[in-house]
Write a protein that holds these residues in place. Structure first.
Motif, mmCIF file in Angstrom:
data_model
loop_
_atom_site.group_PDB
_atom_site.id
_atom_site.type_symbol
_atom_site.label_atom_id
_atom_site.label_comp_id
_atom_site.label_asym_id
_atom_site.label_seq_id
_atom_site.Cartn_x
_atom_site.Cartn_y
_atom_site.Cartn_z
ATOM 1 N N HIS A 61 58.183 80.961 54.625
ATOM 2 C CA HIS A 61 58.148 79.496 54.483
ATOM 3 C C HIS A 61 59.272 79.029 53.579
ATOM 4 N N HIS A 63 59.519 77.324 50.675
ATOM 5 C CA HIS A 63 59.553 77.256 49.208
ATOM 6 C C HIS A 63 60.660 78.138 48.639
ATOM 7 N N ASP A 65 60.983 79.899 46.013
ATOM 8 C CA ASP A 65 60.698 81.252 45.520
ATOM 9 C C ASP A 65 60.589 82.255 46.674
ATOM 10 N N HIS A 66 60.672 81.760 47.921
ATOM 11 C CA HIS A 66 60.702 82.637 49.101
ATOM 12 C C HIS A 66 62.039 82.557 49.842
ATOM 13 N N HIS A 162 49.904 76.777 54.467
ATOM 14 C CA HIS A 162 50.283 76.669 53.046
ATOM 15 C C HIS A 162 51.186 75.453 52.809
ATOM 16 N N ASP A 187 52.702 83.090 51.703
ATOM 17 C CA ASP A 187 51.727 82.410 50.843
ATOM 18 C C ASP A 187 50.650 81.840 51.746
ATOM 19 N N HIS A 408 47.426 77.224 47.481
ATOM 20 C CA HIS A 408 47.205 78.670 47.603
ATOM 21 C C HIS A 408 45.731 79.010 47.780
HETATM 22 ZN ZN LIG Z 1 54.842 78.841 48.687
#
Ligand SMILES: [Zn+2]
Length: 465
Positions: A61, A63, A65-66, A162, A187, A408
């Motif tokens: 996805h 975000h 942090d991914h 998510h 996530d 989450h």
């Molecule tokens: Zn995420």
């Protein structure tokens, strides 16, 4: 199959897992590390593997942090494709452009201070050019569509519920009549979230890589409490002419908050006060939401077709230009300013915090997960003095934590997800959680499913299947 964990192993950010399936090397996610500036820089500059050695990337996805370290692949001469759902492709494109821009402007700001102190300047880890390059390698797919990564490796994306476009990634490696399958949860969302569908049931797999952000916690249903707090906050803001600063991800969480505020105003539970969505990104994200009704749940789809814009209201204003954003610094309350980034690590919200934090009438409302070492975490922990742009700043504004906006899954949701896999996977890796959360969730899995091999991989460790 061999798996190496180069991020989000005993931590929550920098999701990057390398899967070697025979001669094919697949990278699952290429997220950015967030946290202490020097450590994050080091981990984002050095991915832990050679980008040229990767054949294909699958992204769960959008975000950061991914996805946030994807431009490092372009910089490192990765030539393959980056596969994801179509909505994720559109969202990631705008998030990466924004990430590059934020880094460039933060660097300029920090360097101005560093120069004054006679210290060395830093450069952004990647440029807008690198971000544009990697976007050209994006390939959008539909949910559950089979995507061929190599002659003997196939991927499918399953709705993770998510954020818009989010998926759990299923990989299958076929080798001389045998096949091994792997499911990476990405996530996982929760049931009954605004806008999105509930996560899809997981497909069968031999190996599972599962997130554990809330591996040791249960989200209580505190809708009534949240409404009470929202009402009190609005009353407080009207009485004291306060500013309410809400650091939030521009994508997902911001739209979630808008939908909930609209419902409160519509039901007469709070008075409308000006709400500024100070994020050009939120505007762009809303466009992506409009382009991807295939990701909506039934209710949102119905509202969308009836009204054309599920996020509009008279008291809601989207702020686009930097000039208008700066005008908010001088503006008197009552008002609500929703601005990114969610963990207060960059973006316009840091400027709003800088201008609001020293006034005791103002309120900072934290709605999302705050990783260790971030400014958001320091605010949650109610530090009296916090560093803003490197300068210790007295915190007089109140901090209010509003739970329940989490996108989450909690411990029980995660457990139910594993339970729904038939037959159960033989091997489970627990990732994407602070160490305590991941270890606790691994214990829960071992108790619940005796015989299942459960591991919490160490950072940069490699495991043979
Ligand atoms: Zn995420």
């Amino acid at each position: 199959m061999k798996i190496s964990f180069h991020g989000a192993a005993r931590s929550v950010t920098g999701s990057r897992h390398v899967v070697d399936a025979g001669k094919t090397r697949i990278l699952l996610d290429c997220g950015m590390f967030q946290g202490r500036r020097d450590l994050a820089r080091e981990r984002n500059q050095h991915l832990g593997f050679d980008p040229k050695s990767v054949n294909a990337v699958c992204l769960s996805h959008a975000h950061i942090d991914h996805s946030g370290a994807l431009p490092m692949l372009a910089k490192g001469k990765f030539k393959g494709n980056v596969h994801m759902t179509s909505a994720t492709a559109d969202l990631t494109e705008i998030l990466l452009a924004d990430s590059a821009r934020i880094q460039e402007s933060d660097c300029r700001y920090v360097n101005k201070l560093e120069r004054r102190r006679g210290r060395k300047c830093i450069s952004p880890i990647y440029s807008s050019d690198d971000a544009q390059k990697i976007v050209k390698q994006f390939q959008g797919a539909g949910y559950t569509q089979a995507v061929s990564l190599a002659t003997n490796v196939t991927a499918r994306f399953h709705d993770a519920g998510h954020i818009i476009g989010s998926s759990a990634i299923w990989l299958q490696h076929r080798n001389r009549g045998n096949s091994t399958s792997l499911l990476f949860s990405g996530d996982l969302g929760r049931a009954n979230m605004p806008i999105l569908r509930d996560p899809s049931p997981p497909p069968p797999c031999d190996v599972l890589i599962i997130e554990s952000t809330y591996g040791d916690r249960l989200h209580r249903d505190e809708e009534d409490r949240r409404k009470d707090i929202a009402k009190q906050l609005v009353q407080h803001a009207i009485q004291h002419k306060s500013k309410i600063i809400v650091p939030a991800f521009s994508v997902g969480r911001t739209q979630d908050i808008i939908m909930r505020i609209k419902a409160l105003v519509k039901n007469g539970e709070v008075d409308p006060i000006p709400i500024f969505i100070d994020s050009p990104l939120a505007l762009k994200a809303t466009k992506v939401f409009r382009q991807h009704p295939e990701c909506y749940d039934k209710d949102t789809y119905r509202t969308f077709t009836a009204t054309g814009d599920v996020f509009a209201a008279k008291y809601i204003k989207f702020v686009s230009t930097a000039k208008d954003s700066k005008l908010l610094n001088r503006r008197k309350g009552p008002c609500v300013i929703i601005s990114a980034s969610g963990m207060c690590e960059g973006g316009r919200v840091v400027h709003h915090l800088k201008h609001a934090i020293e006034n005791e009438d103002n309120v900072i409302v934290l709605v999302g997960f705050q990783a260790e070492h971030t400014l958001g975490r320091k605010l949650v922990e109610e530090w009296d003095t916090v560093p803003i742009f490197g300068k210790p700043t007295r915190r007089r504004a109140q901090v209010v934590r509003l739970n329940g906006f989490s996108a989450h899954a909690d411990r029980n949701d995660l457990l139910a997800y594993v339970r729904a896999i038939h037959p159960l996977p033989q091997k489970v890796f627990v990732v994407h959680g602070e160490e305590r959360q991941s270890l606790a969730f691994a214990m829960t899995l071992r108790d619940e499913f005796p015989g299942m091999e459960v591991e919490v991989p160490k950072p940069d460790s490699t495991h043979d299947m």
